[in-house]
Every structure is written in C-alpha cells, then in structure tokens.
Design a protein around this motif. Structure first.
Motif, PDB file in Angstrom:
ATOM      1  N   HIS A 106       0.823  -1.049   0.139  1.00  0.00           N
ATOM      2  CA  HIS A 106      -0.047   0.089   0.095  1.00  0.00           C
ATOM      3  C   HIS A 106       1.099   1.087  -0.087  1.00  0.00           C
ATOM      4  O   HIS A 106       1.388   1.817   1.031  1.00  0.00           O
ATOM      5  CB  HIS A 106      -0.925   0.035   1.223  1.00  0.00           C
ATOM      6  N   PRO A 107       1.272   1.498  -1.242  1.00  0.00           N
ATOM      7  CA  PRO A 107       2.260   2.847  -1.438  1.00  0.00           C
ATOM      8  C   PRO A 107       1.711   4.115  -0.334  1.00  0.00           C
ATOM      9  O   PRO A 107       0.870   4.577  -0.327  1.00  0.00           O
ATOM     10  CB  PRO A 107       2.390   2.824  -2.826  1.00  0.00           C
ATOM     11  N   GLN A 108       2.899   4.369   0.196  1.00  0.00           N
ATOM     12  CA  GLN A 108       2.947   5.927   0.933  1.00  0.00           C
ATOM     13  C   GLN A 108       4.582   6.465   0.617  1.00  0.00           C
ATOM     14  O   GLN A 108       5.228   6.036   1.360  1.00  0.00           O
ATOM     15  CB  GLN A 108       2.668   5.593   2.420  1.00  0.00           C
ATOM     16  N   PHE A 109       4.405   7.140  -0.358  1.00  0.00           N
ATOM     17  CA  PHE A 109       5.778   7.531  -0.619  1.00  0.00           C
ATOM     18  C   PHE A 109       6.109   9.091   0.009  1.00  0.00           C
ATOM     19  O   PHE A 109       5.410   9.818   0.388  1.00  0.00           O
ATOM     20  CB  PHE A 109       5.420   8.192  -2.349  1.00  0.00           C
ATOM     21  N   LEU A 110       7.583   9.141   0.257  1.00  0.00           N
ATOM     22  CA  LEU A 110       8.207  10.433   0.480  1.00  0.00           C
ATOM     23  C   LEU A 110       8.265  11.288  -0.631  1.00  0.00           C
ATOM     24  O   LEU A 110       8.172  10.738  -1.749  1.00  0.00           O
ATOM     25  CB  LEU A 110       9.652   9.696   0.987  1.00  0.00           C
TER      26      LEU A 110
END
Length: 299
Positions: free
Chosen positions: A281-285
């Motif tokens: 579940h991508p959570q990008f910086l």
C-alpha cells in the motif's frame, strides 16, 4: 535615501515572490501520473496516482484495454474534507503533490474477469479523462490452498517489510515457487525460512518472540535464505515452520497485489498448492514522488 532603500526592498520582495510563483508553477503536473500496477486478483484492486496538491477531483471509473469498465466504490468518498490534501483518498502528501488511491468493488472485478495490460482510460468526477499506462490487472481465481498449511501469523511495516508464517500439518516436499509477474520481483528481496535449508538470522528461524524484532532488523540478519539461492525440492516434516519475508526496495514506486504459488507433494503422493500473498500500500516520501515523475511523467 530612505525612499531608495524602501524601493529596493520592494523590488527584492517582488523578485522573490515572482521566483516562488514561477517555481510553484514549474512543479505543477499537467495531468495525474499513475503508478504501474501488478494486480492478480488477490484482495481489493486499488488504483494509485500522483496529482497536484490542490487537486480536489477523484477517480470515478476506469476503462480497461479489454473493454470492461469498473466504477469506484460508491461509499469511497463518503467522508468530506475541506482540503484536498486531507481527503479520504490521500495516501501521502508533499509540498506540491498528493499520492491518492481509489478502491474498486472486488466482486465486480471477479464478475467482469478483467484482463488488462498497458493503457487504460480513467474518468474523474470533474469531467476530466486521462489515458495512462497502469500496468497489468488480471482476473485470477483465488486459491485457498489444500489444507496442508496452517497459518501462524503475518505482519507488515511502513519500512516496506512484511512476512507470512505457516506450519505444515504433515510431511511434504516443496517442488517450486512461481510468480504470475516475474518482472515485478525486481521491486523487492525475499527470504524463505525452512528448517531443512541453510539459513542466516535468528537461531529459532523467526519464532514468535522474534517477529517484531525482525521487522526492523538488518536484512542480512533476517532468518532464511534468499529465494533465488534456494535449490528445490525442499523437504519439510510435520510441524515444521515455513516463513516468507519480503523487503521492498527504497526505489520501488509500483503497486502490487497478487499471489506467489508454492507447489509440492505430500508424503501420500497428493499434490498441493499454497498461495503466499504479495501486496503493498504505497505511501511515498517526497523524493519517491519526484522519482515517479522522472520515470513516468513523460509517458
């Protein structure tokens, strides 16, 4: 003299303001950028995309290359927020961008038997339409296993690490492990722990007391052997533990949800298949958002 100093100060402020405005405008996306997805019918299909921070629109439907159309869940936007940056579909945010996701009905996905690769047409609630490469989205019949494995535990962390642990109910021989999307394997490293193979890491092979510790442990100390180094078949005895640990790489900017299949034979000669779910579940910086723009922004 004071008037001249005042005018110079105003000029500096104006130049600074104009520079900031130019920089802000230069960072704006012409249209949303969609991640490359690898979806093999496991779990809920979610569509991820990067958009401008002030963009309040959301995805209404997606038309796949096979002609089928999926509509976003009707209750997905039930929660109202005055700010686009804090809407229910926002996964992560930066100064300029939002990473958003849209969920779709899993049952509808199965009924339509979607078979897609490449460009799809995405419709937004404000009338905007975007054509973008969203990767591979396939309908697959979910496997429930043959009852040979008993699940012990599973966990995931925000650092991109996850694992699934099972015990076997009888003596088995594991003959192979295969993925429906081999090209997606470049996004992560994997280790398999089985007592009968050579392994590094904790002495008990990742028993319950080590689970929380190994989520943050150096990869070299995580129990198991790299999947690519394992020679099949693998022998397992009744009650043996097997654990698959996955570590997503920092530059991984794709979304995936599918099953790796493990196949083998029991001591009675019966064949079995055991699925291992691979999902993120991508959570990008902010730097990952910039990397996504660099890789896919010109498409």
């Amino acid at each position: 003299m004071k008037g001249k100093t005042f005018m110079i100060s105003l000029l500096i402020i104006a130049i600074s303001w104009g520079g900031n405005l130019w920089f802000y405008q230069s960072k704006q996306l012409e249209e949303p950028i969609f991640l490359e997805h690898y979806y093999g019918g496991a779990g809920v299909f979610e569509l991820y995309y990067l958009t401008n921070r002030e963009d309040s629109s959301h995805v209404m439907s997606v038309e796949f290359s096979d002609g089928t159309t999926l509509h976003a869940k009707s209750d997905y936007y039930g929660f109202h927020s005055e700010s686009p940056a804090y809407g229910p579909d926002v996964q992560s945010r930066s100064t300029h961008y939002l990473l958003k996701r849209t969920g779709f009905d899993e049952q509808q996905m199965r009924e339509l038997k979607v078979d897609h690769e490449g460009e799809a047409t995405i419709h937004f609630n404000d009338g905007k339409t975007v054509t973008a490469d969203i990767g591979k989205v396939e309908f697959r019949k979910l496997r429930e296993g043959n009852g040979v494995f008993r699940q012990q535990s599973s966990s995931s962390s925000s650092n991109g690490r996850s694992f699934r642990s099972y015990t076997v109910k009888e003596d088995v021989e594991i003959e192979s492990m295969s993925s429906p999307f081999p090209d997606a394997q470049d996004d992560f490293k994997m280790k398999l722990y089985v007592p009968s193979i050579g392994t590094t890491g904790t002495p008990d092979g990742g028993g319950p007391r080590t689970y929380s510790k190994e989520m943050d442990e150096e990869w070299s100390r995580v129990a198991g052997a790299p999947l690519e180094n394992i020679d099949f078949p693998i022998e397992m005895k009744q009650g043996d533990r097997i654990r698959l640990t996955m570590q997503e790489k920092p530059d991984a900017i794709r979304a995936y949800s599918y099953e790796i299949e493990m196949t083998g034979t029991t001591e009675n000669g019966h064949s079995f298949t055991q699925p291992f779910l691979i999902a993120n579940h991508p959570q990008f910086l902010p730097e990952q958002m910039e990397l996504l723009i660099e890789r896919r922004g010109s498409q």
